[in-house]
Design a protein around this motif. Sequence first.
Motif, PDB file in Angstrom:
ATOM      1  N   CYS A 122       0.840  -1.202   0.000  1.00 53.30           N
ATOM      2  CA  CYS A 122       0.000   0.000   0.000  1.00 53.30           C
ATOM      3  C   CYS A 122       0.880   1.259   0.000  1.00 53.30           C
ATOM      4  CB  CYS A 122      -0.882  -0.040   1.248  1.00 53.30           C
ATOM      5  SG  CYS A 122      -2.025   1.338   1.409  1.00 53.30           S
ATOM      6  N   CYS A 156      -2.973   2.301   7.218  1.00 57.62           N
ATOM      7  CA  CYS A 156      -3.977   3.261   6.746  1.00 57.62           C
ATOM      8  C   CYS A 156      -5.374   2.748   7.144  1.00 57.62           C
ATOM      9  CB  CYS A 156      -3.870   3.422   5.227  1.00 57.62           C
ATOM     10  SG  CYS A 156      -4.503   2.009   4.297  1.00 57.62           S
ATOM     11  N   HIS A 184      -6.328  -0.651   5.751  1.00 53.30           N
ATOM     12  CA  HIS A 184      -5.607  -1.786   6.323  1.00 53.30           C
ATOM     13  C   HIS A 184      -5.673  -1.818   7.855  1.00 53.30           C
ATOM     14  CE1 HIS A 184      -3.598  -1.958   2.284  1.00 53.30           C
ATOM     15  NE2 HIS A 184      -3.787  -3.241   2.525  1.00 53.30           N
ATOM     16  N   CYS A 236       1.884   3.133   5.022  1.00 56.83           N
ATOM     17  CA  CYS A 236       1.076   2.026   5.529  1.00 56.83           C
ATOM     18  C   CYS A 236       1.854   0.713   5.402  1.00 56.83           C
ATOM     19  CB  CYS A 236      -0.227   1.938   4.737  1.00 56.83           C
ATOM     20  SG  CYS A 236      -1.177   0.440   5.054  1.00 56.83           S
TER      21      CYS A 236
END
Length: 159
Positions: free
Chosen positions: A10, A38, A41, A69
């Motif tokens: 990510c 993030c 996630h 992230c």
Amino acid sequence: MTVHRQITSCQAHATITVTHRASRGTNRGSLLWQVYVCDRHRLLPLQLTGASSLNHKATHPITGTPPRCGTLHDHQPIHQAIESHARTWLHAPTEHPDRWVERLSNAAALAAHVGAGQAGALDQIARIAEAGPDSPVVQARVLELLARAETAAAAAARR
Ligand SMILES: [Zn+2]
């Protein structure tokens, strides 16, 4: 020993950070890992522990410059670190989770058998582990190479 892991591919900035501390044993209360994720996630930290819900006391918004992230600072002893790899990406079957070298050998054999993307790397890591499992230098090398294989696996899976 701290191993820097990247457990997602990510590209978003992290919005929360989750810490995990030892709940028992002589190192009770000491920091085992800290992960930055993030919103998308945000449940990934659960996978690292095998827990079913987030510990809100251990979850904090990011203050200051957010890391990417999936950034994970891992301070765990090697058998616990490998357990966390096994929970997120590494297929490492074992009946004896404390026998981490055996576990890595199983993972390498399985990856070779199914033609997994990280088979070559895992074979190399298992050989290094078998050559000196009690050496802190070997353990550090194994964890560093596993982190690299994990990043490659996350990128391949676009996790
Ligand atoms: Zn993310």
